[in-house]
Design a protein around this motif. Structure first.
Motif, PDB file in Angstrom:
ATOM      1  N   VAL A  36       0.827  -1.208   0.000  1.00 55.28           N
ATOM      2  CA  VAL A  36       0.000   0.000   0.000  1.00 55.28           C
ATOM      3  C   VAL A  36       0.860   1.256   0.000  1.00 55.28           C
ATOM      4  CG1 VAL A  36      -1.651   1.344   1.361  1.00 55.28           C
ATOM      5  CG2 VAL A  36      -2.000  -1.106   1.041  1.00 55.28           C
ATOM      6  N   HIS A  37       1.880   1.288   0.867  1.00 56.64           N
ATOM      7  CA  HIS A  37       2.717   2.482   0.965  1.00 56.64           C
ATOM      8  C   HIS A  37       3.431   2.759  -0.352  1.00 56.64           C
ATOM      9  CE1 HIS A  37       5.088   5.593   2.851  1.00 56.64           C
ATOM     10  NE2 HIS A  37       6.215   4.991   2.510  1.00 56.64           N
ATOM     11  N   GLU A  38       3.971   1.723  -0.981  1.00 54.78           N
ATOM     12  CA  GLU A  38       4.680   1.910  -2.244  1.00 54.78           C
ATOM     13  C   GLU A  38       3.733   2.369  -3.342  1.00 54.78           C
ATOM     14  OE1 GLU A  38       7.602  -0.538  -5.340  1.00 54.78           O
ATOM     15  OE2 GLU A  38       6.991  -1.452  -3.428  1.00 54.78           O
ATOM     16  N   LEU A  39       2.496   1.864  -3.321  1.00 57.34           N
ATOM     17  CA  LEU A  39       1.511   2.298  -4.308  1.00 57.34           C
ATOM     18  C   LEU A  39       1.273   3.798  -4.194  1.00 57.34           C
ATOM     19  CD1 LEU A  39      -0.664   1.815  -6.458  1.00 57.34           C
ATOM     20  CD2 LEU A  39      -2.231   1.155  -4.610  1.00 57.34           C
ATOM     21  N   GLY A  40       1.115   4.269  -2.952  1.00 55.86           N
ATOM     22  CA  GLY A  40       0.909   5.698  -2.748  1.00 55.86           C
ATOM     23  C   GLY A  40       2.092   6.532  -3.189  1.00 55.86           C
ATOM     24  N   GLN A  41       3.306   5.996  -3.020  1.00 52.56           N
ATOM     25  CA  GLN A  41       4.504   6.728  -3.430  1.00 52.56           C
ATOM     26  C   GLN A  41       4.662   6.793  -4.944  1.00 52.56           C
ATOM     27  OE1 GLN A  41       7.585   4.611  -1.172  1.00 52.56           O
ATOM     28  NE2 GLN A  41       7.907   6.449   0.042  1.00 52.56           N
ATOM     29  N   ARG A  42       4.289   5.719  -5.640  1.00 48.81           N
ATOM     30  CA  ARG A  42       4.511   5.647  -7.080  1.00 48.81           C
ATOM     31  C   ARG A  42       3.405   6.324  -7.885  1.00 48.81           C
ATOM     32  NH1 ARG A  42       6.356  -0.164  -9.098  1.00 48.81           N
ATOM     33  NH2 ARG A  42       6.630   1.145 -10.950  1.00 48.81           N
ATOM     34  N   LEU A  43       2.228   6.465  -7.317  1.00 46.60           N
ATOM     35  CA  LEU A  43       1.092   6.973  -8.081  1.00 46.60           C
ATOM     36  C   LEU A  43       1.321   8.377  -8.649  1.00 46.60           C
ATOM     37  CD1 LEU A  43      -1.767   6.144  -8.972  1.00 46.60           C
ATOM     38  CD2 LEU A  43      -2.639   7.343  -6.957  1.00 46.60           C
ATOM     39  N   PRO A  44       1.871   9.340  -7.898  1.00 48.11           N
ATOM     40  CA  PRO A  44       2.045  10.688  -8.477  1.00 48.11           C
ATOM     41  C   PRO A  44       2.879  10.698  -9.749  1.00 48.11           C
ATOM     42  CG  PRO A  44       2.314  10.760  -6.093  1.00 48.11           C
ATOM     43  CD  PRO A  44       2.238   9.315  -6.473  1.00 48.11           C
ATOM     44  N   SER A  45       3.995   9.946  -9.769  1.00 48.99           N
ATOM     45  CA  SER A  45       4.834   9.945 -10.970  1.00 48.99           C
ATOM     46  C   SER A  45       4.158   9.238 -12.130  1.00 48.99           C
ATOM     47  CB  SER A  45       6.181   9.285 -10.670  1.00 48.99           C
ATOM     48  OG  SER A  45       5.995   7.923 -10.280  1.00 48.99           O
ATOM     49  N   LEU A  46       3.318   8.254 -11.847  1.00 52.46           N
ATOM     50  CA  LEU A  46       2.631   7.510 -12.907  1.00 52.46           C
ATOM     51  C   LEU A  46       1.480   8.305 -13.520  1.00 52.46           C
ATOM     52  CD1 LEU A  46       2.456   4.007 -11.170  1.00 52.46           C
ATOM     53  CD2 LEU A  46       3.880   4.618 -13.145  1.00 52.46           C
ATOM     54  N   THR A  47       0.942   9.274 -12.760  1.00 57.09           N
ATOM     55  CA  THR A  47      -0.261   9.997 -13.208  1.00 57.09           C
ATOM     56  C   THR A  47      -0.018  11.491 -13.376  1.00 57.09           C
ATOM     57  OG1 THR A  47      -1.009  10.323 -10.927  1.00 57.09           O
ATOM     58  CG2 THR A  47      -1.747   8.326 -12.057  1.00 57.09           C
ATOM     59  N   GLY A  48       1.244  11.905 -13.384  1.00 61.57           N
ATOM     60  CA  GLY A  48       1.525  13.327 -13.518  1.00 61.57           C
ATOM     61  C   GLY A  48       1.021  14.138 -12.339  1.00 61.57           C
ATOM     62  N   GLY A  49       0.943  13.511 -11.173  1.00 59.76           N
ATOM     63  CA  GLY A  49       0.486  14.213  -9.977  1.00 59.76           C
ATOM     64  C   GLY A  49      -1.019  14.324  -9.851  1.00 59.76           C
ATOM     65  N   GLU A  50      -1.790  13.728 -10.776  1.00 62.35           N
ATOM     66  CA  GLU A  50      -3.236  13.886 -10.778  1.00 62.35           C
ATOM     67  C   GLU A  50      -3.970  12.681 -10.180  1.00 62.35           C
ATOM     68  OE1 GLU A  50      -4.959  15.194 -14.415  1.00 62.35           O
ATOM     69  OE2 GLU A  50      -3.194  16.346 -14.997  1.00 62.35           O
ATOM     70  N   GLY A  51      -3.253  11.607  -9.846  1.00 60.98           N
ATOM     71  CA  GLY A  51      -3.903  10.426  -9.298  1.00 60.98           C
ATOM     72  C   GLY A  51      -4.186  10.567  -7.808  1.00 60.98           C
ATOM     73  N   VAL A  52      -5.295   9.992  -7.378  1.00 62.59           N
ATOM     74  CA  VAL A  52      -5.683  10.002  -5.955  1.00 62.59           C
ATOM     75  C   VAL A  52      -5.903   8.561  -5.533  1.00 62.59           C
ATOM     76  CG1 VAL A  52      -7.370  10.743  -4.253  1.00 62.59           C
ATOM     77  CG2 VAL A  52      -6.749  12.268  -6.133  1.00 62.59           C
ATOM     78  N   ALA A  53      -5.210   8.148  -4.468  1.00 66.54           N
ATOM     79  CA  ALA A  53      -5.332   6.773  -3.978  1.00 66.54           C
ATOM     80  C   ALA A  53      -6.086   6.749  -2.664  1.00 66.54           C
ATOM     81  CB  ALA A  53      -3.943   6.159  -3.796  1.00 66.54           C
ATOM     82  N   GLU A  54      -6.877   5.714  -2.489  1.00 65.23           N
ATOM     83  CA  GLU A  54      -7.635   5.500  -1.252  1.00 65.23           C
ATOM     84  C   GLU A  54      -7.600   4.008  -0.958  1.00 65.23           C
ATOM     85  OE1 GLU A  54     -12.322   5.575   0.064  1.00 65.23           O
ATOM     86  OE2 GLU A  54     -11.650   6.787  -1.626  1.00 65.23           O
TER      87      GLU A  54
END
Length: 624
Positions: A604-622
């Protein structure tokens, strides 16, 4: 005087504690508004809370709004302290969910709203910080409807006042457009209202709209939205009117049987235990003897009731109120008197664990005592003593919680500790069935007891069940009780060091030696079975049965939801595969994509860390 037990909930930094301070000031409880940044707030009483500027422990404060006495519970917003929110939800009559007008609906906002809806807790939404740069109105309303609940309605409109001292104002909506919008929303949930409205739109008079709005808000079908600023006070008057007129008062019968629940425990200056309890029925008086917990009883040596910003000693507390009780050796979650209609287990349990090591080896005993006291105030930290390794472990929601525990041990107990790297909490589940038995007076059994146990797998989530495969009258009940209790204690650590879950243990053999005396008439322990014999033998038999059955280690799984641009779906799916996540079918809405599924807690923690770079900062994780 009606009583309302009100919770203030929010994602961290949405302005929840600032709103609490504003409400206290407007009610005349405080002369000055406390500042989170300055560490001068009334409800953040811990030194650590003042230093960090966050709420760590739920706090209770009372004030009057007209004919309504409000017991306000200020809860933490940081997800590491979700256990405090968990306990507060069970004692609320209503809630205010605070949302930042700048950041909008955040991950924790959605988690909290889901819990409020699931528990049918009447809720008002307060959009805070409308005076901040980047604050939104219309777009945020659509976001609230999409991500929280479609049955929301804006009670205010936000306007910009021109001039040298330009500012944002929140004005109540009273126009025809608002009336029509409100009537349409109420008609969706009220067949009688709908029938009258279809027959004659003039039946939706302002008075009927107000009555129906209050009724449907009280049933958690409709969620009014207020806009304002806790710092400037703008829009807070409209919110207080909503609290007074739209949220239902506590239903209480002061003459009924005593029924309450303990939702918080703290220690007084002399180390005495103080229980915070919500009373649903009856009246508790000083010196009353009260049943509580699992068959325990105690005398209420003192009672304190919350009133106008503080708590005051009283001879009694009546149903509907929140009180501090002295004299009860209670734990969080204990019922007082009759079992109350409390709501529990709203959020996932902690999934991380860390080993706590004292900096000075001689402090190990003091550390165990201190952690035991902390576990009384927060049962979900899950203190575990590994006797084989002589280690103390704690369950955690996150790294911030670890820092808070370390600071608390240093400041309150004078103990300096180190924490090992956090690991994911796993469980063991039996992979098959296993059986073992030890007979009395037969080697190598050193105990005066016969115990036979069989362990079988059970459905996921069913916990540990204990059954008798022998006659209940075949030996004293206390011996059966000793076996059952020891089974649960033993399965706290299985073959691979994790708690054993989801199994059924059946007692297949039993036997004992009846009470015998020597020639002089005295009780002879060497010839008579005791409960201690069964407590000593049960772990040996149970672990033999468990070894025969075999176990497999299972790590916790979280559900996740990702909101991201549609063009980022491919890279995100590739990343999820590497993290061992199992995504479901994505939902596309124009250029936006929603993706849900499951992911191991360790990822979970790694997913939250990687999401911004994968989505140009527009992804939101929950995740939850």
């Amino acid at each position: 005087m009606r009583t309302l037990n009100l919770g203030i909930l929010a994602h961290v930094d949405a302005g929840k504690t600032s709103l609490t301070e504003r409400l206290l000031h407007e009610a005349g409880v405080t002369d000055e508004i406390g500042s989170v940044d300055d560490g001068s707030t009334l409800t953040d009483s811990l030194a650590l809370e003042r230093r960090r500027g966050i709420t760590i422990k739920a706090a209770v404060v009372s004030f009057a709004l007209g004919e309504t006495t409000v017991n306000l519970i200020d809860t933490p917003g940081h997800p590491d302290f979700i256990a405090e929110v968990e306990r507060a939800l069970g004692v609320l009559d209503g809630a205010v969910l605070v949302i930042s007008a700048v950041e909008g609906v955040q991950a924790q906002t959605r988690v909290l709203m889901r819990a409020l809806r699931r528990l049918r807790i009447p809720t008002l939404l307060f959009v805070n910080k409308i005076d901040r740069e980047g604050a939104r109105y219309g777009g945020l309303l659509r976001e609230i409807a999409e991500k929280l609940d479609p049955s929301t309605i804006a009670m205010d409109t936000v306007v910009r006042v021109p001039g040298l001292r330009a500012r944002t104002r929140s004005l109540p909506r009273t126009d025809q457009v608002f009336g029509a919008e409100l009537a349409d929303l109420l008609a969706e949930h009220d067949d009688a209202f709908l029938a009258d409205y279809v027959r004659d739109e003039r039946s939706a008079t302002p008075e009927r709209l107000r009555r129906s709005l209050a009724a449907q808000t009280g049933r958690a079908r409709v969620f009014p939205v207020h806009f304002g600023s806790a710092i400037t006070g703008e829009g807070v008057e409209g919110l207080t009117e909503g609290i007074r007129h739209l949220l239902p008062a506590a239903a209480a019968d002061a003459d009924g049987p005593v029924s309450g629940t303990v939702f918080k425990v703290e220690r007084g200056p002399a180390g005495e235990k103080i229980a915070y309890a919500r009373l649903f029925s009856g009246t508790i008086r000083v010196r009353d003897r009260l049943p509580f917990g699992d068959g325990k009883e105690g005398k209420a040596t003192a009672v304190s009731v919350f009133d106008q910003g503080t708590d005051r000693r009283r001879p009694s507390v009546e149903a509907g109120r929140i009180a501090k009780l002295w004299g009860l050796d209670a734990r969080i979650g204990d019922p007082i008197g009759l079992e109350p209609p409390t709501r529990t287990e709203h959020f996932a349990p902690p999934t991380l664990e860390t080993v706590v090591v004292p900096s000075r080896p001689g402090d190990k005993g003091a550390l165990h005592l201190a952690l035991t006291q902390l576990a009384e105030a927060d049962p979900l930290i899950g203190l575990r003593h590994d006797e084989r390794r002589s280690e103390l472990s704690l369950s955690l929601y996150g790294e911030v919680q670890k820092e808070v525990i370390g600071a608390t041990l240093a400041e309150e107990f004078g103990l300096d500790v180190d924490f090992r790297a956090s690991t994911v909490i796993c469980v063991e589940r039996p992979t098959g069935s296993g059986e073992a038995v030890e007979h009395i007076a037969k080697a190598p059994n050193p105990f005066l007891a016969t115990v036979g146990l069989r362990i079988d797998p059970a459905p996921t989530g069913s916990g540990i069940g204990f059954r008798l495969g022998v006659e209940l009258g075949s030996m004293p009940f206390a011996f059966f009780k000793a076996v059952e209790e020891t089974v649960h204690e033993t399965l706290a650590q299985g073959l691979r060091g994790w708690q054993v879950a989801d199994c059924t243990v059946t007692m297949t053999h039993s036997g004992y030696w009846a009470r015998q005396s020597t020639a002089h008439g005295g009780f002879d322990k060497s010839m008579s079975s005791t409960a201690g014999d069964f407590r000593g033998l049960t772990p040996l038999v149970l672990m033999d049965a468990l070894r025969t059955a075999g176990t497999a280690v299972h790590e916790p799984i979280h559900r996740f939801r990702l909101d991201l641009p549609a063009e980022a779906l491919g890279p995100v799916l590739a990343a999820l595969a590497k993290l061992r996540a199992v995504p479901e079918t994505p939902r596309l809405n124009g250029g936006e994509c929603t993706l849900e599924g499951t992911v191991p807690a360790a990822s979970v923690h790694e997913l939250g860390q990687r999401l911004p770079s994968l989505t140009g900062g527009e992804g939101v994780a929950e995740s939850a």
